[in-house]
Design an enzyme around this catalytic site. Structure first.
Site, PDB file in Angstrom:
ATOM      1  N   GLU A 194       0.853  -1.189   0.000  1.00 13.78           N
ATOM      2  CA  GLU A 194       0.000   0.000   0.000  1.00 13.78           C
ATOM      3  C   GLU A 194       0.896   1.249   0.000  1.00 13.78           C
ATOM      4  OE1 GLU A 194      -4.134   1.288   2.123  1.00 13.78           O
ATOM      5  OE2 GLU A 194      -2.519   0.688   3.455  1.00 13.78           O
TER       6      GLU A 194
ATOM      7  N   GLY B 188       2.698   1.055  11.589  1.00 14.25           N
ATOM      8  CA  GLY B 188       2.418   0.180  12.720  1.00 14.25           C
ATOM      9  C   GLY B 188       2.119  -1.228  12.280  1.00 14.25           C
ATOM     10  N   ALA B 189       1.359  -1.350  11.188  1.00 16.63           N
ATOM     11  CA  ALA B 189       0.975  -2.666  10.679  1.00 16.63           C
ATOM     12  C   ALA B 189       0.360  -2.480   9.305  1.00 16.63           C
ATOM     13  CB  ALA B 189      -0.014  -3.350  11.627  1.00 16.63           C
TER      14      ALA B 189
ATOM     15  N   GLU C 177      -2.687  -4.422   6.641  1.00 17.87           N
ATOM     16  CA  GLU C 177      -3.795  -5.360   6.621  1.00 17.87           C
ATOM     17  C   GLU C 177      -3.788  -6.319   5.441  1.00 17.87           C
ATOM     18  OE1 GLU C 177      -5.429  -1.498   4.667  1.00 17.87           O
ATOM     19  OE2 GLU C 177      -4.024  -2.036   6.258  1.00 17.87           O
ATOM     20  N   ASN C 178      -2.640  -6.849   5.046  1.00 15.58           N
ATOM     21  CA  ASN C 178      -2.629  -7.854   3.995  1.00 15.58           C
ATOM     22  C   ASN C 178      -3.640  -8.951   4.332  1.00 15.58           C
ATOM     23  OD1 ASN C 178      -0.179  -6.540   2.968  1.00 15.58           O
ATOM     24  ND2 ASN C 178       0.843  -7.569   4.661  1.00 15.58           N
TER      25      ASN C 178
ATOM     26  N   GLU D  29      -6.095  -3.971  12.507  1.00 15.52           N
ATOM     27  CA  GLU D  29      -5.800  -4.766  11.302  1.00 15.52           C
ATOM     28  C   GLU D  29      -6.835  -5.865  11.096  1.00 15.52           C
ATOM     29  OE1 GLU D  29      -3.608  -3.404   9.405  1.00 15.52           O
ATOM     30  OE2 GLU D  29      -3.191  -2.021  11.040  1.00 15.52           O
TER      31      GLU D  29
ATOM     32  N   HIS E 241      -9.817  -4.561   9.431  1.00 14.33           N
ATOM     33  CA  HIS E 241      -9.580  -4.354   7.995  1.00 14.33           C
ATOM     34  C   HIS E 241      -9.935  -5.582   7.150  1.00 14.33           C
ATOM     35  CE1 HIS E 241      -7.971  -0.422   7.322  1.00 14.33           C
ATOM     36  NE2 HIS E 241      -6.942  -0.565   8.130  1.00 14.33           N
TER      37      HIS E 241
END
Length: 855
Positions: free
Chosen positions: A126, A266-267, A269-270, A301, A304
């Site tokens: 992303e 931070g992370a 969302e794959n 996440e 998401h």
């Protein structure tokens, strides 16, 4: 960066021509340290006879074949695009290329662990970086099924969106993993994580009866610090909460959570393969604020998987449909499904502070933003898209009713699963379930920018000196808006009355909840009620607005902030005091007094963390220059006193010690920091662990009492990735011109440093303690802007443009130089001008607050 942009119009035109079916991507990760092989087969429908392009960033394109017809790479591949002409109704494109690993956290990132020499890879796509790993129509509304086949060292673990298959041996030390196809998803949430990761596994049963495999992964050298069972526990709580509230079972086949090195955010969302920063693997003691933030991030996440992955925005202007909802959903889930029940207090202290700051910058934008191209969206992962949007949704849920809100969300998922949406699609479902017309609400809250200010208007009768006090004869709420963004909005909010009880606590004695709209809202039900000691607008924090305290309430807050029993109410008062300070309506010096007198009793870790950061900003940049040195010394002295008084081993003790180290500004402070680090001074319950030792060393470096050799010695004792980041920060914090020049050159004259070293070096370079030498770098800063923007990836350019700006100077010379650059570079990329303009806004605000403080 040139040749890598994509406009919204181009994406719309391409979507009108193309409808993607499937991708089959073959990757060979055994080709060495710099490149990997990427073979993509993509099938898609198209308007017969039309022309378009597909995206790819690669070192070399070896071949491209469209419907059996060979395309000459030198003729069709340029500017990160492969031109496709003469399309058929159904098409097959095959592209074979060599792509490059990165060290910027974009694309397929490659990291070598200094502890053991092991190689770790992870993808981060992303916004527009799946094209760095395979050939792709890089836009969210061209969803497809993705099948990955990966050749890699046989001893590695390979994780993607689909469940990991049994590997097939290719040679004695090489294997191939052939993953099953994904559902129809957008390319930016595809993923690949590869390397000798350690892992542990579990499972849960979904609402529809499926068994969902769970995995938690981290590097070998960090594995001993990872509390995987706790991560699984929070994940299970989140699954149960979201599946019930969303009315839709978890949409993917498995759920892996991977803590990866040198991660920018931070992370991410794959789908089914979420990546997290290693900041959330705790090798040293961390504050409760960080522990809670990890839980919120885990649930963000997970949310998401529905908001963003199952249902995805058509274009990036509706990025808020992903991020605002995940922000809101993760907070309510944290508060209602985990032990972190005060999550809304944290949201107020952290997210809303971020949102209010962002919404007062010249670059503020509506929640539904105008996104003309990829560069626009890169700079829009901000406090509006995340925190303001989440705040607005909290208010919307209160307005329509939480049950109706969740019912609308459930209908939205059912109707639009595996497809792409726009804002109207969600509002339609919420209107149906709530019975409310949301058109005017959406226009005012989602399509306009700016933050309103709410002020109480109180008239009273009686003698305040008598025991009975005064009685309110009129109560109104006055709403104002900034001249640049004059929208007056509807708000759902509470008004809380707080009075001191016999035990000295400031407790709520009355509350009303109402709809506020227009310039002035009369609150008739508060007439005839005894005037309390403190009137708090937006009690319980339902609304998104800055609030003001009337004169009596402000005096009560200053004297008794620590006596307010409700942590959310305290957070609101802290926020109101800070807003009035940064709006130059109150003295920065008074704010220092407020914090130093009250922060020692604050129980909420994130409130402490946020407030201490604001305290240091006020001391470093907002206090009048004539008294700044004295103010900084007083703040550091106060923080050290607070640290000594704090409960042994407490969260506050750790926060006060680290804040003191950061604020230290005199030789006496440096002596105290040195004594803490070498053990000649100690505090009961405080362990000088690895990370705290580094933080103290950075403080000593900024004071000029240690050398580069001392830092190298500490680095040798902590030969880890984190140690490398701290060492880079410490060296860049050294106060000499020579040390600053060396740090500058390592970032500007060379492009070799990985993302986290760039970030850490920049943070050390602009250390406020070393502000005296930063004036030497104002001219070089502006000279580097255009070359850096044109030559570096977005993430690295952003780190340098924001991170190296000498904001700590906070003077008119810096303001004027920034204005001059903007005036002379009117044609520069809008995203670059936005970053520089935000830097300028910070200095302009600091000058206004300094002027107020000098009065």
């Amino acid at each position: 960066m040139p040749g890598e942009n994509l406009t919204r119009i181009e994406a719309q035109e391409r979507r009108a021509i193309v409808d993607t079916h499937e991708y089959h991507v073959q990757l060979d990760l055994t080709r060495g340290d710099e490149i990997f092989s990427s073979r993509t087969v993509v099938t898609f429908a198209a308007t017969e006879g039309a022309s378009t392009f597909i995206d790819l960033i690669a070192r070399t394109v070896h071949s491209a074949t469209l419907n059996g017809r060979s395309l000459e790479p030198s003729e069709v591949f340029a500017d990160s695009r492969i031109a496709l002409e003469g399309l058929a109704a159904e098409n097959e494109l095959i592209v074979e290329a060599d792509c490059e690993y990165t060290n910027t956290g974009e694309g397929l990132h490659r990291f070598v662990d200094p502890v053991d020499g092991e190689v770790y890879l992870y993808s981060q796509f992303e916004v527009p970086d799946s094209r760095r790993m395979y050939t792709v129509f890089e836009q969210p509304d061209l969803k497809a099924a993705f099948t990955f086949s990966v050749t890699a060292p046989a001893r590695w673990k390979i994780v993607s969106n689909s469940p990991t298959p049994e590997p097939v041996a290719v040679s004695d030390d090489t294997a191939r993993w052939d993953f099953p196809a994904t559902p129809r998803i957008s390319s930016y949430i595809t993923a690949l994580v590869a390397g000798p990761y350690e892992a542990t596994y579990s499972e849960l049963t979904s609402a529809d009866g499926r068994v969902i495999p769970l995995g938690v992964f981290a590097r070998k050298s960090l594995w001993q610090y990872l509390d995987a069972d706790y991560v699984f526990d929070k994940t299970r709580q989140g699954f149960a909460y979201f599946e019930e509230k969303f009315g839709f079972p978890y949409p993917f086949a498995k759920y892996d959570q991977l803590f990866v090195p040198e991660f920018n955010a931070g992370a991410m969302e794959n789908a089914g393969a979420v990546t997290f920063t290693e900041t959330y693997v705790f090798r040293s003691k961390v504050t409760d604020a960080v522990k809670e933030r990890r839980v919120v991030t885990i649930l963000h996440e997970l949310a998401h998987m529905w908001f963003g992955d199952l249902v995805t925005m058509k274009w990036w202007n509706d990025l808020w449909l992903n991020e605002s909802f995940a922000e809101w959903a993760s907070t309510i889930a944290t508060a209602e499904a985990t032990e972190w029940e005060a999550a809304w207090t944290t949201f107020n202290a952290m997210e809303k502070t971020w949102a209010y700051r962002q919404d007062q910058l010249p670059s503020t934008h509506p929640v539904v933003a105008e996104i003309n191209d990829l560069e626009d969206v890169q700079v829009n992962f901000d406090g509006i898209t995340y925190a303001k949007g989440g705040s607005v949704l909290k208010q919307l849920a209160a307005w329509v009713g939480i049950e109706q809100f969740f019912a609308g969300v459930a209908a939205y998922f059912q109707k639009h699963q595996w497809s792409n949406t726009e804002v109207g699609d969600l509002l339609t479902e919420l209107e149906t379930t709530s019975g409310r017309d949301l058109g005017d609400w959406a226009k005012k809250w989602l399509e306009t920018a700016g933050v309103n200010t709410l002020t109480p208007l109180i008239e009273e009768s009686g003698d305040p000196s008598t025991g009975s006090g005064t009685v309110i004869t009129r109560f109104a709420i006055v709403q104002t808006a900034p001249s640049d963004y004059p929208t007056i909005r509807p708000h759902r909010l509470g008004v809380g009355f707080y009075s001191l009880n016999d035990a000295g606590a400031l407790e709520r004695v009355h509350r009303v909840e109402l709809d506020v709209d227009g310039d002035r809202t009369e609150v008739a039900e508060l007439r005839g009620i005894r005037r309390p000691d403190l009137v708090l607008l937006n009690d319980d924090d339902l609304a998104y607005a800055k609030i003001r305290l009337d004169e009596r309430s402000l005096a009560t807050a200053i004297a008794h902030l620590k006596d307010i029993s409700d942590p959310l109410a305290r957070s609101l008062v802290w926020g109101a005091a800070w807003d009035q300070t940064r709006d130059a309506e109150a003295s920065a010096t008074d704010y220092l007094d407020l914090v130093l007198q009250n922060i020692g009793s604050e129980t909420e870790s994130t409130t402490v963390r946020t407030t201490l950061g604001q305290l240091q900003l006020a001391a470093n940049s907002y206090v009048a220059p004539a008294t700044r040195d004295a103010a900084r010394e007083r703040v550091a002295d106060g923080l050290w006193e607070l640290a000594q008084k704090a409960e042994a081993g407490s969260d506050s003790q750790l926060q006060f010690v680290t804040a003191f180290a950061s604020a230290a500004s005199t030789p006496a402070h440096a002596e105290t920091v040195k004594a803490l680090r070498d053990g000649s001074t100690s505090l009961d319950g405080l362990e000088i662990d690895t990370d705290l030792s580094w933080q103290l060393l950075v403080s000593l470096a900024s004071a000029g009492v240690v050398t580069a050799a001392d830092i190298d010695e500490a680095r040798a004792a902590d030969n880890t990735a984190k140690g490398g980041e701290f060492a880079a920060m410490a060296k860049a914090s050294l106060p000499s011109h020579e040390a600053k020049q060396e740090a500058w050159s390592s970032l500007i004259d060379s492009a070799d440093a990985p993302n986290t070293i760039v970030r850490s070096t920049a943070a050390g370079f602009t250390n406020p303690t070393t502000v005296g030498v930063l004036a030497d770098f104002v001219e070089p800063y502006f000279a580097m802007l255009l070359p850096i923007w044109e030559s570096r990836s977005y993430q690295i350019a952003q780190y340098l443009i924001v991170g190296l700006y000498p904001a700590a100077l906070a003077n008119k010379a810096l303001r004027d130089a920034t204005r001059q650059w903007l005036s002379q570079n009117a044609d520069a990329a809008p995203a670059l001008r936005r970053l520089v303009g935000e830097n300028l806004a910070g200095v302009e605000r600091a000058l206004a607050v300094q002027e107020r403080d000098a009065q």
